[in-house]
Design an enzyme around this catalytic site. Structure first.
Site, PDB file in Angstrom:
ATOM      1  N   HIS A 238       3.414   1.505   2.223  1.00 49.48           N
ATOM      2  CA  HIS A 238       2.172   0.856   1.828  1.00 49.48           C
ATOM      3  C   HIS A 238       1.085   1.332   2.793  1.00 49.48           C
ATOM      4  O   HIS A 238       1.291   1.331   4.009  1.00 49.48           O
ATOM      5  CB  HIS A 238       2.321  -0.661   1.900  1.00 49.48           C
ATOM      6  CG  HIS A 238       1.247  -1.411   1.179  1.00 49.48           C
ATOM      7  ND1 HIS A 238      -0.060  -1.413   1.604  1.00 49.48           N
ATOM      8  CD2 HIS A 238       1.286  -2.169   0.055  1.00 49.48           C
ATOM      9  CE1 HIS A 238      -0.777  -2.158   0.786  1.00 49.48           C
ATOM     10  NE2 HIS A 238       0.015  -2.620  -0.172  1.00 49.48           N
ATOM     11  N   ARG A 260      -8.141  -2.722  -1.558  1.00 52.65           N
ATOM     12  CA  ARG A 260      -8.681  -1.422  -1.971  1.00 52.65           C
ATOM     13  C   ARG A 260      -9.093  -1.455  -3.432  1.00 52.65           C
ATOM     14  O   ARG A 260     -10.076  -0.825  -3.831  1.00 52.65           O
ATOM     15  CB  ARG A 260      -7.646  -0.322  -1.719  1.00 52.65           C
ATOM     16  CG  ARG A 260      -7.430  -0.045  -0.243  1.00 52.65           C
ATOM     17  CD  ARG A 260      -6.425   1.075  -0.003  1.00 52.65           C
ATOM     18  NE  ARG A 260      -5.069   0.708  -0.349  1.00 52.65           N
ATOM     19  CZ  ARG A 260      -4.332   1.304  -1.282  1.00 52.65           C
ATOM     20  NH1 ARG A 260      -4.817   2.323  -1.965  1.00 52.65           N
ATOM     21  NH2 ARG A 260      -3.098   0.906  -1.522  1.00 52.65           N
TER      22      ARG A 260
END
Length: 572
Positions: A238, A260
């Site tokens: 991640h 994001r």
């Protein structure tokens, strides 16, 4: 040495989304069956599903479709997923989300018109991630656990599964050997059907997201039992793991993809955005691309104070960030960071195992009596899991496994006698550190060796020489563990003993990961080799299949769509 024996119709190893959904579905399908859920910790209080922040991918909204979700999954997985399993994922996710809401009582965030709110996640062409703020996993597990507690489903809490035990002729699974962590005694559970749903947990890496109790136990047991493991080189990192220093276990924990997806920026040491230099999708590129880009920036030498990069959301407005990402804002504040209005240090962190046991659409494995679901299984995600597809995978295939085990037991399931020699051998292996002398207690140097080897040589960027060296180092580490000595005077909650077993399993799975990574001489999704940087023809896509340390390459079956084609009519 086995002090007690238990018989049950269905034995479920693990109490995450896959295990609990399987228990509920099996009970609904065949309430006359005895069902036992076994877990290393406490039901409802451990496992990876509970830690899910982001959400659950499902095609619900107008303009979205299961075909679109499917194509995102296949393309995100770099054409390595088993297409029939991926299709099952995207179609049954619609049923499971309705079940979670309408039957189990989950409260997901909603739009002003009352419809379910779905947010943006990276690597997808539609905003399809259902969520409960940034605490989605807690909502799902709390509701599942309540329903399990309300039913006649037995629990073996604080029981650690240590080995799958076959029948004497080796033709089928007889049951599972456990250590009762409360006493240190051995327990054998005989079962007609066993579900492997312990979750993955790549905690062998220096930075990792899962809790420390996750040690790939299920994968290690399956590997020792001779089952084929698929796509084991595909370990997902991640991009945004919290980086707060070596003094806190908060380091490595996820700052979820929604940051994001909402428009957060990744910044280098000079406080400049850099992702557009690596991919036109910038911060919303898939996890493998963003993680590699971040590592490339870190290796340039200019880093944040703790050796990473930054994520910034201040431009979105502190009030909006504090409202939409309340849990993460509070978590970052605990570590001295202002997520809403400032900069937070981040580093790529090992997050998910795309690889696992090869299995059929009904969750059967090649070993009669053994089923698998969730992160212990391989083939659904291929080379890269889309954020939000993980908890969908667990709940979808957990439910399938529950239904399948109930149906299978009606046809042919029976209690089988175990191989007593296999039980004795498994007990002897667990007793290894108590036979050695002199006793020690500090396993940290060995854990540090493991994490350094995996991070540097079998991590985000790999090459043949480094992988071969890693195999040698991991073999030596396994030998050191076999020589390690512990005091066995008090077996009750002997945490050093369990740390030793954790490390044995992690080293075993690490060796499989390295072996598969050596065999794959191309770059694909989460697996990037600097000495073989090209992907190669997608039409010739093949997945790794590991037996022991022997790795074979098997062709992917394009059962629904071939590279260059699409199921989307408007894109055809």
């Amino acid at each position: 040495m086995v002090t007690s024996r238990i018989d049950t119709d269905i034995l479920i190893l693990g109490s995450g989304g896959a295990g609990l959904f399987a228990a509920l579905h099996a009970h609904q399908a065949a309430p006359e069956l005895s069902i036992t859920v076994a877990v290393k910790g406490l039901l409802g209080k451990c496992g990876c599903t509970r830690m899910v922040q982001g959400g659950y991918n499902v095609a619900l909204a107008k303009g979205d479709s299961i075909e679109r979700h499917f194509m995102d999954t296949i393309e995100g997985g770099k054409w390595l997923p088993d297409q029939d399993l991926a299709w099952q994922l995207v179609t049954l996710a619609v049923e499971r989300i309705r079940e979670l809401e309408n039957e189990l009582g989950c409260f997901f965030d909603r739009n002003p018109d009352g419809s379910i709110h779905q947010k943006a996640f990276a690597g997808q062409t539609f905003d399809r991630t259902v969520h409960k703020g940034d605490l989605t996993g807690i909502e799902i597990i709390n509701r599942l656990a309540e329903q399990v507690w309300a039913r006649d489903i037995a629990r073996l809490e604080e029981h650690r599964a240590v080995e799958l035990i076959r029948t004497k002729d080796g033709a089928a699974l007889a049951g599972v050997l456990f250590v009762d962590m409360r006493t240190g005694e051995y327990v054998f559970v005989r079962a007609k059907a066993v579900l492997l749903a312990t979750g993955g947990g790549p905690t062998m890496y220096k930075y990792h997201t899962p809790s420390g109790d996750k040690s790939c136990d299920g994968l290690a047991m399956a590997w020792r039992a001779g089952l084929p493991l698929r796509d084991m080189e595909m370990v997902q990192f991640h991009p945004t793991g919290l980086l707060a220093g070596a003094h806190t276990r908060m380091t490595g924990t996820v700052l979820e993809e929604g940051l994001r997806g909402a428009g957060g920026y990744l910044l280098n040491a000079a406080k400049e955005r850099f992702m557009l230099r690596y991919d036109p999708k910038a911060e919303r590129a898939t996890r493998d691309i963003v993680s590699r880009a971040m590592l490339s920036e870190i290796r340039k030498g200019e880093t944040s104070p703790h050796g990473g990069l930054y994520i910034s959301l201040a431009h979105l407005g502190p009030e909006r960030v504090a409202k939409e990402f309340k849990g993460m804002v509070e978590r970052c504040a605990d570590c001295g960071f202002d997520l809403a209005g400032g900069l937070v240090e981040v580093v790529p962190t090992a997050h998910y195992m795309m690889g696992g046991v090869e299995f059929a659409a009904d969750c059967r494995t090649e070993l009669p009596g053994l089923f698998v679901a969730g992160e212990d299984s391989g083939g659904v995600h291929g080379a890269n899991r889309l954020g939000g597809n993980g908890v969908a995978n667990s709940t979808v295939f957990g439910a399938v496994a529950g239904d399948s085990m109930a149906a299978w037991l009606r046809r042919e399931g029976a209690l089988r006698e175990p191989d007593s020699a296999a039980i004795e051998s498994a007990v002897a292996t667990c007793e290894t550190p108590f036979r050695n002398r002199p006793a020690k207690s500090n396993l940290e140097p060995l854990r540090d060796k493991l994490s350094e080897t995996m991070w540097e040589r079998v991590g985000i960027l790999r090459d043949g020489a480094g992988l071969e060296l890693a195999l040698h180092e991991l073999g030596s580490l396994n030998d050191e563990l076999d020589r390690f000595a512990l005091d066995g005077t008090n077996r009750a909650f002997n945490l050093s003993w369990h740390d030793w077993m954790n490390l044995k399993n992690l080293v075993a799975v690490s060796r499989v990961i390295a072996a598969a990574a050596i065999a794959r001489k191309d770059s694909r999704g989460a697996h990037f080799r600097s000495d073989f940087p090209d992907t190669g023809p997608l039409e010739q896509s093949a997945f790794t299949s590991v037996h022991g340390f022997e790795v074979s390459m098997k062709p992917v079956s394009f059962t629904r769509v071939r590279p260059g084609q699409t199921l989307l009519k408007d894109a055809a």
